[in-house]
Structures are given as structure tokens and as C-alpha cells.
Design an enzyme around this catalytic site. Sequence first.
Site, PDB file in Angstrom:
ATOM      1  N   HIS A  23       1.364  -1.068   0.065  1.00  0.00           N
ATOM      2  CA  HIS A  23      -0.246  -0.008   0.070  1.00  0.00           C
ATOM      3  C   HIS A  23       0.717   1.458   0.074  1.00  0.00           C
ATOM      4  O   HIS A  23       0.204   2.033   0.887  1.00  0.00           O
ATOM      5  CB  HIS A  23      -0.745   0.027   0.740  1.00  0.00           C
ATOM      6  N   HIS A  77      -5.791  -9.545  13.728  1.00  0.00           N
ATOM      7  CA  HIS A  77      -5.829  -8.394  12.559  1.00  0.00           C
ATOM      8  C   HIS A  77      -6.951  -8.864  11.678  1.00  0.00           C
ATOM      9  O   HIS A  77      -6.523  -9.841  10.656  1.00  0.00           O
ATOM     10  CB  HIS A  77      -4.727  -7.609  12.575  1.00  0.00           C
ATOM     11  N   GLU A  79      -6.992  -6.537   8.724  1.00  0.00           N
ATOM     12  CA  GLU A  79      -6.173  -6.115   7.380  1.00  0.00           C
ATOM     13  C   GLU A  79      -6.251  -7.592   6.575  1.00  0.00           C
ATOM     14  O   GLU A  79      -5.493  -8.342   6.748  1.00  0.00           O
ATOM     15  CB  GLU A  79      -4.649  -5.586   7.367  1.00  0.00           C
ATOM     16  N   ASP A  81      -3.868  -8.559   4.547  1.00  0.00           N
ATOM     17  CA  ASP A  81      -2.667  -9.840   4.552  1.00  0.00           C
ATOM     18  C   ASP A  81      -2.461 -10.327   5.336  1.00  0.00           C
ATOM     19  O   ASP A  81      -2.247 -11.708   5.151  1.00  0.00           O
ATOM     20  CB  ASP A  81      -1.775  -8.932   4.233  1.00  0.00           C
ATOM     21  N   HIS A 143      -1.566  -2.273  14.509  1.00  0.00           N
ATOM     22  CA  HIS A 143      -1.480  -1.333  13.364  1.00  0.00           C
ATOM     23  C   HIS A 143      -2.879  -0.993  12.669  1.00  0.00           C
ATOM     24  O   HIS A 143      -3.426  -0.081  11.739  1.00  0.00           O
ATOM     25  CB  HIS A 143      -0.883  -1.106  11.711  1.00  0.00           C
ATOM     26  N   ASP A 162       1.174  -6.888  13.874  1.00  0.00           N
ATOM     27  CA  ASP A 162       2.009  -5.775  12.690  1.00  0.00           C
ATOM     28  C   ASP A 162       2.664  -5.687  13.487  1.00  0.00           C
ATOM     29  O   ASP A 162       4.381  -5.456  12.790  1.00  0.00           O
ATOM     30  CB  ASP A 162       0.995  -5.382  12.038  1.00  0.00           C
ATOM     31  N   TYR A 189      10.820  -0.425   8.707  1.00  0.00           N
ATOM     32  CA  TYR A 189       9.202  -1.249   8.772  1.00  0.00           C
ATOM     33  C   TYR A 189       8.257   0.263   9.729  1.00  0.00           C
ATOM     34  O   TYR A 189       7.048   0.150   9.008  1.00  0.00           O
ATOM     35  CB  TYR A 189       8.706  -2.123   8.850  1.00  0.00           C
ATOM     36  N   HIS A 222       4.847 -10.405  10.380  1.00  0.00           N
ATOM     37  CA  HIS A 222       5.776 -10.229   9.003  1.00  0.00           C
ATOM     38  C   HIS A 222       7.284 -10.308   8.805  1.00  0.00           C
ATOM     39  O   HIS A 222       7.595 -10.210  10.176  1.00  0.00           O
ATOM     40  CB  HIS A 222       5.581  -8.632   8.160  1.00  0.00           C
TER      41      HIS A 222
HETATM   42 FE1  FEO Z   1      -1.728  -3.872   8.881  1.00  0.00          FE
HETATM   43 FE2  FEO Z   1      -0.046  -6.912   7.855  1.00  0.00          FE
HETATM   44  O1  FEO Z   1      -0.945  -4.991   7.920  1.00  0.00           O
END
Ligand code: FEO
Length: 393
Positions: A23, A77, A79, A81, A143, A162, A189, A222
Site C-alpha cells: 500500500h 487483525h 487487514e 494481508d 496497526h 504487525d 517498516y 511479517h
Molecule cells: Fe496492518 Fe500486516 O497488516
Amino acid sequence: MKTEIRPGIYWVGAIDWDLRDFHGYTTPKGSTYNAYLIVDEKVALVDTVKEPFKDELLSRISEILDPARIDYLIVNHLERDHFGSFAGVMEVAKNAQVYSGERGSKGIVDVYGERWPVTAVKTGSTLSLGKKTLRFVETPMLHWPDSMMTYLEEDKVLLSSDAFGQHVASSERFDRDASFDPLDDAKIYYANILMPFSMLIQGLLGKLPGLNLNPEVIAPDHGIIWTDPGKIIEAYGRWSKFEARPKVVIAYDTMWGSTEKMAHLLAEGVMDEGGVEVKFYNIRKSTNSEIVSEIQDAKAVLLGSATLNNGIFPPVGGFLYYLKGLRPQKKIAMGFGSFGWMGGAVKEITARLKETDMEVLDGLEIRYPATKAQVEQCRETGRMIARKVKGGQ
Ligand code: FEO
């Protein structure tokens, strides 16, 4: 190959070697979407992966057990991903019960209606798997508003969503094995994802002892898993306080070379003083992500733009918008630039910078290429900035 973090705790995520943009954040090293399977008397899956990687997730789970055996799916979360494969997993793990934070639970219902019942948890809620206990910690805005972490009480493993992540695809899963320093990737990051939430991170770090969280392993969603978490916790302490080095970041774009000349003169002025590092970027030849990563721990940022149609040159405007959104603090900032007939870019940059929490100096604007006197003015401005960075005036 199975990746076991502690007995009964497995990494079952996916590796996105080809990801180059997350993004708007340039990710030259790709990323991973980490998910974790906890096998006890009951089986829990914490998080899923981006939807195109669902089969990779299910394949890794299948190396350990039949995914249909999953009893609990924990959504840390929403999101995409991490949540993108939720429905695909639920179609396989037909008996799984879903747990998420209060906001996460509402979000799941917003997306899928009442198709799957969701149990809402709060900070301090626990779920026993037998010998292992999951404890949930809500971490709104780390996040997204729905974000939470899951702590494995007996194993002292924090599944941190995250936070503490890095966008890097690698064959290694653990910090101790990495052929690179994951702190470097964690810094990039942090700057591009978490900088706006630095106050909340300060709050979280301060609350860790009170929450009785003493992780021996931090496993984010991640990148690399931290088996020596002291380093990343210490770094988050520094980054969230905006601790800075004597460093000036100069970022600019130019139309006919005059703003670029000013950028070089400012850099020369900073270097005249000695003891202050300069990072220098033509915005059109660099990525926003790499520039803000350097701004993260710099004491000053100088942003230059030629004037186009009485305003900011568009590449600089795009970068400024990106930077503002990350809400940098505790830095000196200044606009500069050259114009041909009316000017306007420096005034606009200064106004936008004043909307941040940075200390904004009067801008430096000149018409046409710098005259001999203006060359010295630019250079002296660079010296003045360096002195301020070093703590003098
Ligand atoms: Fe806020 Fe890795 O997504």
C-alpha cells in the site's frame, strides 16, 4: 519443512518473494505473512495470510495436521494481508470457533454477516488449549483499530501481529539464523507503517510489565521471528521517542537544476560544520519509503521544490503528503526552492510542514539560479542548520 518455534508452536505462514509495493510502501525485499499454529489438546490457528497464499498456508498446516482439526481461529487483525484467507480457512476448518477483539469481531460480522459466530475478547481474556493458554492484549492502531496480540502464557511467546515486523522475504525464519540484520528492515517498516502511532507504542512498552508480558520470543506477522527480543524492544523504545542522530536529510526535485543546486549548497554548508551526517535524495530518483526511513532518526529535514503553476512540483507534493501522514516529530524542518516568475512552492511547503509537529524554520526561496551572494546564503543556511542540529544556534 516444519518450522517449530517452541514445542507445539509452529510458523505456518507464506513467503511473498515478489511483493514490491505494500500500500504505497516500496518493498524491494518482498515480505512474509506469518501465521501460527498451536497444537495442544485443542488446536488454534492465529491469523491467516493474504488470499492468493491460502493454499500455501493450508499446505504448511497439513504438514503438521489436518486443517479440519483446527478448533479455534484467532483473528489478531483484519487487514487483508492477514485476514484475506479467513473465509477459505473456515471452509476447511468447519468446526473452528472464531475469536477476535471487540472491534475485530464487529469487523468480521460487517464483512461476512452472521455466517460464523465470533467470540469477542478483551485485554486479559484467556483461552485454554489444554496445557497452553492464550492471553489476548488489545493494541488498537497497531496497526488498525481492531489490532490485538496473542500471548502464549506458558511459552512466553508473543504473537504480535504487525508490531515488530519487517517487510522481508527470506528462507530464514529466526533472527539467530538471518544472513542480514533484521533490525535494519524493522527500522524501515517502523518508519513507513508505525511512525504515526509512536505514542501508542510508548504506551504499550510501558504497560508490558503491568500486563505481565515478558516475552522470550516475539513472533510478528511479517518477516523474521525475534528469539532475542530485547534488541527489537530497545529499538522500538528509541524509535517511538523519535531519538535522533546528528543527521540532515535533504530531499528535493528540480525543474531546470536551480533547486538542485540549492540542495547541493545546503549539503555543502552542513558538511562545512562537520560532525553532521547528510543524506541526499532526488525525490524522483528515490522511493518515499527509503527517504522517510532516514528521516525517522534524523534531526532535520530540508525539503526542496521548484515552483510549478504557483505550487509545489508534483513529485515533492506527493512525498510531502506521504511524510505528513506519518506524523514525524522532534525534528527541524525547512522548505527551499527556486522559481522563475511567481514562486509559491516554498510558501506551500512551509505551510504544510507547519501542520506537523516539527519545528519549522523560515523557508529559503530564490529566483532563477543562485547569484554569488545567494550561493553564500544557501551555504550559510546549511551551516546554521548543522549548528542547530548539534545543539547550538
Ligand atoms: Fe496492518 Fe500486516 O497488516
